[in-house]
Design an enzyme around this catalytic site. Structure first.
Site, PDB file in Angstrom:
ATOM      1  N   ASP A 207       0.849  -1.186   0.000  1.00  0.00           N
ATOM      2  CA  ASP A 207       0.000   0.000   0.000  1.00  0.00           C
ATOM      3  C   ASP A 207       0.885   1.236   0.000  1.00  0.00           C
ATOM      4  O   ASP A 207       1.772   1.376   0.865  1.00  0.00           O
ATOM      5  CB  ASP A 207      -0.913   0.007   1.221  1.00  0.00           C
ATOM      6  CG  ASP A 207      -1.979  -1.087   1.147  1.00  0.00           C
ATOM      7  OD1 ASP A 207      -2.090  -1.735   0.087  1.00  0.00           O
ATOM      8  OD2 ASP A 207      -2.684  -1.285   2.150  1.00  0.00           O
ATOM      9  N   ASP A 328     -15.165  -3.128  -1.442  1.00  0.00           N
ATOM     10  CA  ASP A 328     -14.836  -2.836  -0.047  1.00  0.00           C
ATOM     11  C   ASP A 328     -16.131  -2.536   0.693  1.00  0.00           C
ATOM     12  O   ASP A 328     -16.971  -1.766   0.206  1.00  0.00           O
ATOM     13  CB  ASP A 328     -13.900  -1.631   0.039  1.00  0.00           C
ATOM     14  CG  ASP A 328     -12.662  -1.796  -0.833  1.00  0.00           C
ATOM     15  OD1 ASP A 328     -12.154  -2.928  -0.908  1.00  0.00           O
ATOM     16  OD2 ASP A 328     -12.218  -0.807  -1.449  1.00  0.00           O
TER      17      ASP A 328
END
Length: 441
Positions: A207, A328
């Site tokens: 990330d 998500d």
């Protein structure tokens, strides 16, 4: 008689229909879809097969059409007339949809109509079996309410390798849809839980925030831990550890709506030889095409999947097999804009839309667990995997090797689960690459 005009029982095959059916079978064999053959058989062999099949009283052939052309079929096989004890049972065999007509719900339609036909003919139980490699078919049967009652450890043999086969059954009684309570889905005594599951791909997460490798807690940008300021070196380290894929997210880009860590992403691609899937801020065809041309193997579309499904369909047509949907969710509701907004849409609803759009797979993350090391939301992941027929990659919450074992075990119930993304647990050393790969292999 079936109710959907696209599905019909075939008693005689006209020349055009026979040609279309043979082409669909050959395409399915080439795609690894089976139909019993390992290699295409040629028109002459297939013609003899189907003409002969129509002469067998115990076999019934059903086909499904797309734009008027046959693209798939299924067979119902009843017991011989002297087997009165099983006269209520019928076997479903050789259900398939040609690869060029998949992801349009045709398999579900065909199965539903064949069930209706069997029910109208008085059959009460439908049985079927499938090799464990046919994950799409397995997901289809589970979604349709079939029960997995047994596994054959030596079902097929390819070369020197044996593969397992799964046996399914379903009650066709509309007033008694469930099997008797005495029926239990148990494993053979000599099979362990892990032996009835399939390998999973582990995607180490990189990330990116402000050019560095970080991990967030519950998706909060202000709650980030920096693990490396050299993304290229981190990617190379994960490749050396034995991982076969990398999962990269441009966190700044997810909030900004455009790539914000381009240099870091390029350094990752240039540093490794393993494929990379990239998400975060990809909101138009220009950005998608640019990153695929730059060496990214798959792009992940998240917020845009909710707000611009037309773009998803366009991208899937332009780059088949290279578009992944990122779903998500917070408590089952889809979140967008870098997890900053939560919509009213259920994750399962979006998953079905993305399957119809043609995405190659879905990454599912339960945000409340992400970075918390408390374990994946296995229940939601299983539900999603059994809702669609495309692969599901689990994400959010892995904190120990036990969490990976639990997911691996869940593939027995949900074979559509293909892999798992792990971040903080790998960086913190709570899970080592070697033990993770061993558990998932």
């Amino acid at each position: 008689m079936t109710r959907n005009k696209r599905v019909q029982r075939i008693l005689n095959l006209e020349e055009d229909d026979l040609q279309a059916l043979c082409e669909a079978v050959d395409a399915s064999i080439l795609d690894g879809g089976g139909f019993g053959w390992l290699q295409p058989q040629g028109r002459q062999v297939l013609e003899r097969y189907f003409k002969g099949l129509l002469l067998v009283p115990e076999r019934m052939l059903f086909v499904i059409r797309h734009n008027g052309v046959i693209v798939g079929c299924a067979q119902l096989v009843r017991s011989a007339r002297n087997n009165e004890l099983q006269a209520m049972c019928v076997t479903l065999a050789h259900l398939f949809i040609a690869p060029y007509a998949q992801r349009q719900g045709l398999g579900t339609t065909l199965l539903h109509e064949v069930e209706n036909a069997a029910r109208s003919m008085g059959f009460r139980i439908m049985n079927t079996e499938v090799p464990e490699t046919q994950e799409g078919a397995i997901a289809l049967f589970r979604k349709a309410g079939f029960l997995h009652w047994g596994t054959h450890p030596l079902y097929t043999r390819l070369g020197d390798t044996y593969q397992r086969g799964l046996y399914f059954t379903k009650s066709l009684d509309t007033d008694q849809p469930f099997l008797p309570s005495s029926f239990q889905q148990t494993r053979p005594e000599n099979m362990t839980a892990s032996s009835s599951t399939h390998p999973l791909t582990l995607y180490p997460a990189i990330d990116l925030k402000d050019g560095a490798c970080v991990r967030l807690r519950r998706g909060e940008m202000d709650d980030a831990t920096v693990y490396s300021d050299n993304p290229g070196a981190q990617a190379l380290a994960w490749e050396a550890a034995g991982f076969k894929w990398l999962h990269v997210v441009d966190l700044n880009g997810a909030f900004a709506g455009q790539s914000e860590n381009a240099d870091a992403v390029r350094s990752i691609v240039e540093s490794t030889d393993i494929p990379v899937q990239l998400g975060g801020g990809l909101r138009d065809m220009k950005a998608i095409e640019a990153w695929l041309e730059a060496g990214i193997s798959r792009v992940i579309l998240g917020s845009v999947a909710v707000k611009n499904p037309t773009l998803v369909r366009e991208a899937c047509r332009a780059f088949p097999g290279r578009i992944v949907a990122g779903i998500d969710a917070r408590s089952g509701h889809v979140a967008t804009e870098g997890w900053a907004e939560v919509s009213d849409m259920q994750a399962t609803e979006l998953a079905l839309r993305m399957q119809e759009a043609g995405v190659a797979s879905i990454i599912f993350t339960e945000i409340s667990r992400d970075g918390m090391l408390e374990g994946l939301d296995v229940e939601q992941t299983v539900t999603l995997a059994n809702t669609v027929s495309i692969p599901i990659i689990a994400s959010g919450g892995v904190g120990s090797i036990e969490h990976l074992i639990a997911l691996r075990e869940a593939t027995q119930e949900a074979p559509g689960i293909e892999g798992v993304i792990v971040g903080r647990a790998l960086y913190d050393g709570r899970v080592t690459p070697a033990e993770a790969l061993k558990v998932l292999s």
